[in-house]
Design a protein around this motif. Structure first.
Motif, PDB file in Angstrom:
ATOM      1  N   GLU A 221       9.017   8.111  -9.833  1.00  0.00           N
ATOM      2  CA  GLU A 221       7.583   7.758  -9.787  1.00  0.00           C
ATOM      3  C   GLU A 221       7.734   6.086  -9.267  1.00  0.00           C
ATOM      4  OE1 GLU A 221       6.552   7.683 -14.241  1.00  0.00           O
ATOM      5  OE2 GLU A 221       6.862   9.955 -14.233  1.00  0.00           O
ATOM      6  N   GLU A 222       8.527   5.620  -9.539  1.00  0.00           N
ATOM      7  CA  GLU A 222       8.829   4.097  -9.273  1.00  0.00           C
ATOM      8  C   GLU A 222       8.763   4.053  -7.435  1.00  0.00           C
ATOM      9  OE1 GLU A 222      10.507   5.419 -11.085  1.00  0.00           O
ATOM     10  OE2 GLU A 222      10.007   3.868 -12.980  1.00  0.00           O
ATOM     11  N   THR A 223       9.466   4.954  -6.864  1.00  0.00           N
ATOM     12  CA  THR A 223       9.368   4.880  -5.272  1.00  0.00           C
ATOM     13  C   THR A 223       7.888   5.629  -4.658  1.00  0.00           C
ATOM     14  OG1 THR A 223      10.366   7.136  -5.232  1.00  0.00           O
ATOM     15  CG2 THR A 223      11.731   5.417  -5.172  1.00  0.00           C
ATOM     16  N   VAL A 224       7.403   6.353  -5.672  1.00  0.00           N
ATOM     17  CA  VAL A 224       5.883   6.822  -5.224  1.00  0.00           C
ATOM     18  C   VAL A 224       5.074   5.798  -5.169  1.00  0.00           C
ATOM     19  CG1 VAL A 224       4.173   8.329  -5.914  1.00  0.00           C
ATOM     20  CG2 VAL A 224       6.375   9.499  -5.816  1.00  0.00           C
ATOM     21  N   ARG A 225       5.122   4.952  -6.555  1.00  0.00           N
ATOM     22  CA  ARG A 225       4.207   3.942  -6.594  1.00  0.00           C
ATOM     23  C   ARG A 225       4.356   2.842  -5.419  1.00  0.00           C
ATOM     24  NH1 ARG A 225       4.423   4.959 -12.192  1.00  0.00           N
ATOM     25  NH2 ARG A 225       6.269   3.409 -12.407  1.00  0.00           N
ATOM     26  N   LEU A 226       5.837   2.607  -5.198  1.00  0.00           N
ATOM     27  CA  LEU A 226       6.150   1.381  -4.237  1.00  0.00           C
ATOM     28  C   LEU A 226       5.573   1.906  -2.938  1.00  0.00           C
ATOM     29  CD1 LEU A 226       9.864   0.278  -4.762  1.00  0.00           C
ATOM     30  CD2 LEU A 226       7.713  -0.829  -4.211  1.00  0.00           C
ATOM     31  N   ARG A 227       5.568   3.206  -2.398  1.00  0.00           N
ATOM     32  CA  ARG A 227       5.117   3.555  -1.188  1.00  0.00           C
ATOM     33  C   ARG A 227       3.376   3.339  -1.229  1.00  0.00           C
ATOM     34  NH1 ARG A 227       7.694   6.693   2.365  1.00  0.00           N
ATOM     35  NH2 ARG A 227       9.738   7.321   1.947  1.00  0.00           N
ATOM     36  N   SER A 228       2.798   3.650  -2.395  1.00  0.00           N
ATOM     37  CA  SER A 228       1.452   3.534  -2.371  1.00  0.00           C
ATOM     38  C   SER A 228       1.137   1.939  -2.413  1.00  0.00           C
ATOM     39  CB  SER A 228       0.835   4.081  -3.987  1.00  0.00           C
ATOM     40  OG  SER A 228      -0.396   3.876  -4.033  1.00  0.00           O
ATOM     41  N   HIS A 229       1.911   1.169  -2.905  1.00  0.00           N
ATOM     42  CA  HIS A 229       1.610  -0.265  -2.787  1.00  0.00           C
ATOM     43  C   HIS A 229       1.524  -0.789  -1.571  1.00  0.00           C
ATOM     44  CE1 HIS A 229       1.295  -0.118  -6.978  1.00  0.00           C
ATOM     45  NE2 HIS A 229       2.324  -0.454  -7.565  1.00  0.00           N
ATOM     46  N   ILE A 230       2.587  -0.335  -0.601  1.00  0.00           N
ATOM     47  CA  ILE A 230       2.931  -0.544   0.619  1.00  0.00           C
ATOM     48  C   ILE A 230       1.649  -0.289   1.450  1.00  0.00           C
ATOM     49  CG2 ILE A 230       4.301  -0.491   2.639  1.00  0.00           C
ATOM     50  CD1 ILE A 230       5.382  -2.402   0.623  1.00  0.00           C
ATOM     51  N   ASP A 231       1.242   1.043   1.234  1.00  0.00           N
ATOM     52  CA  ASP A 231       0.005   1.321   2.016  1.00  0.00           C
ATOM     53  C   ASP A 231      -1.121   0.450   1.712  1.00  0.00           C
ATOM     54  OD1 ASP A 231       1.448   3.684   3.027  1.00  0.00           O
ATOM     55  OD2 ASP A 231       0.878   5.016   1.652  1.00  0.00           O
ATOM     56  N   GLN A 232      -1.444   0.081   0.439  1.00  0.00           N
ATOM     57  CA  GLN A 232      -2.664  -0.685  -0.009  1.00  0.00           C
ATOM     58  C   GLN A 232      -2.318  -1.963   0.736  1.00  0.00           C
ATOM     59  OE1 GLN A 232      -3.650  -0.715  -4.339  1.00  0.00           O
ATOM     60  NE2 GLN A 232      -2.160   0.795  -4.446  1.00  0.00           N
ATOM     61  N   LEU A 233      -1.048  -2.511   0.953  1.00  0.00           N
ATOM     62  CA  LEU A 233      -0.854  -3.990   1.461  1.00  0.00           C
ATOM     63  C   LEU A 233      -1.236  -3.727   2.858  1.00  0.00           C
ATOM     64  CD1 LEU A 233       0.839  -6.561   1.341  1.00  0.00           C
ATOM     65  CD2 LEU A 233       2.855  -5.410   2.193  1.00  0.00           C
ATOM     66  N   ARG A 234      -0.774  -2.501   3.641  1.00  0.00           N
ATOM     67  CA  ARG A 234      -1.223  -2.570   4.981  1.00  0.00           C
ATOM     68  C   ARG A 234      -2.581  -2.227   5.272  1.00  0.00           C
ATOM     69  NH1 ARG A 234       3.569   1.900   5.862  1.00  0.00           N
ATOM     70  NH2 ARG A 234       5.223   0.721   6.563  1.00  0.00           N
ATOM     71  N   THR A 235      -3.297  -1.678   4.374  1.00  0.00           N
ATOM     72  CA  THR A 235      -4.813  -1.650   4.425  1.00  0.00           C
ATOM     73  C   THR A 235      -5.408  -3.141   4.566  1.00  0.00           C
ATOM     74  OG1 THR A 235      -4.862   0.556   3.477  1.00  0.00           O
ATOM     75  CG2 THR A 235      -7.016  -0.695   3.470  1.00  0.00           C
ATOM     76  N   LEU A 236      -5.068  -3.716   3.501  1.00  0.00           N
ATOM     77  CA  LEU A 236      -5.494  -5.080   3.088  1.00  0.00           C
ATOM     78  C   LEU A 236      -5.428  -6.116   4.246  1.00  0.00           C
ATOM     79  CD1 LEU A 236      -4.630  -5.821  -0.464  1.00  0.00           C
ATOM     80  CD2 LEU A 236      -7.173  -5.317   0.485  1.00  0.00           C
ATOM     81  N   MET A 237      -3.982  -5.792   5.024  1.00  0.00           N
ATOM     82  CA  MET A 237      -3.684  -6.984   6.000  1.00  0.00           C
ATOM     83  C   MET A 237      -4.718  -6.517   7.279  1.00  0.00           C
ATOM     84  SD  MET A 237      -1.306  -8.780   4.792  1.00  0.00           S
ATOM     85  CE  MET A 237      -0.707  -9.596   6.461  1.00  0.00           C
ATOM     86  N   ASP A 238      -5.207  -5.464   7.395  1.00  0.00           N
ATOM     87  CA  ASP A 238      -6.419  -5.029   8.560  1.00  0.00           C
ATOM     88  C   ASP A 238      -7.672  -5.264   8.239  1.00  0.00           C
ATOM     89  OD1 ASP A 238      -4.117  -4.344  10.282  1.00  0.00           O
ATOM     90  OD2 ASP A 238      -4.103  -2.458   9.437  1.00  0.00           O
TER      91      ASP A 238
END
Length: 292
Positions: A221-238
């Motif tokens: 669950e933690e790794t899935v959420r980590l991946r989701s957070h990183i995806d959101q991070l990349r979206t915000l950076m663009d």
């Protein structure tokens, strides 16, 4: 594209007989802090300048200085203190009459008395001054925003690079986690055989213990959420919108998941990987402090 909160711009131009110089610079701040530096005679510009900056910047400590030097002097008004001038004339006339002197007092001689003249500048045409200042301000803003964008691009590249490193660490954790369960199963079986000196061990009991252990250390669950957070991070950076505060919150969540993985994982390799994740998170946190 994201922008840094650090920027500087300067412009100078001669407009309508005014030599106008504008400097605008900004540094990090949690909120928008605006500090104008304007000559007292032009204090009416402050509110207009503040509104201009608020449309341009949403976050950062901003300083804007405006210097206006009048090249032409048509706006100077000379007023006469008529009561004082009358006093001088009456005194001279009285002196000539009393002592029988020739009254040769002239306008030129009177004009030498500087105290009868009052010199002041004519009231500034506020709209005219603002329009002239705004043109120079627009030019200064171009270089100011350009610098903030360039700095923002550097920050974006660094943050995304560190995000990629975090995902590499997550991939290792996802790969390593099942292996720790298998190793636990084998160690448990070996220890039991050593204790009871019997090869006929209840394999089902071993599997049950291993399953309990697997559930305890599971970090899916933690790794899935980590991946989701990183995806959101990349979206915000663009995005073109100010995202500094959102990024700050998101990094807190990424750090939270990393802490949970570290506390659950009973494995030295995963623990070392979590340390690497937290190191990258801290570096990202430092970088986003300068993102608007």
């Amino acid at each position: 594209m994201i922008k840094s909160m650090t920027g500087y711009g300067r412009a100078q131009e001669l407009i309508e007989g005014m030599n106008i110089t504008v400097e605008i610079k900004s540094v990090n701040s949690r909120y928008l802090e605006f500090s104008p530096r304007i000559y007292k005679n032009y204090s009416f510009l402050e509110e207009k300048l503040k509104a201009y900056v608020q449309q341009l910047i949403s976050r950062g400590k901003v300083e804007c200085s405006i210097q206006i030097d009048a090249v032409e002097t048509d706006d100077v008004i000379v007023q006469i203190n008529e009561s004082l001038a009358s006093g001088y004339i009456n005194a001279v006339n009285s002196l000539a009459e009393k002592y029988g002197l020739k009254n040769d007092f002239t306008v030129s001689q009177l004009a030498q008395r500087s105290d009868i003249f009052q010199i002041r500048k004519a009231p500034a045409d506020e709209d005219k001054v603002w329009e002239a200042v705004r043109k120079v301000l627009d030019d200064a803003t171009v270089s100011f925003i350009d610098m903030r964008r360039k700095e923002g691009e550097k920050l974006r590249a660094d943050v995304l690079s560190r995000a990629d490193n975090i995902i590499s660490c997550v991939e290792f954790v996802e790969k390593r986690s099942p292996e720790t369960v298998k190793e636990y199963h084998e160690k448990l079986l070996t220890r039991l055989r050593e204790l009871i000196q019997d090869a006929n061990i209840d394999e089902q009991r071993i599997l049950t213990e291993a399953a309990i252990f697997a559930d305890k250390i599971a970090v899916d669950e933690e790794t899935v959420r980590l991946r989701s957070h990183i995806d959101q991070l990349r979206t915000l950076m663009d995005t073109d919108e100010p995202v500094g505060r959102k990024l700050d919150f998101l990094v807190q969540e990424i750090n939270r998941e990393a802490n949970t993985i570290g506390s659950k994982a009973n494995d030295i390799e995963i623990a070392g990987t979590v340390i690497n994740i937290k190191a990258e998170v801290e570096k990202i946190r430092e970088q986003i402090q300068n993102i608007e």
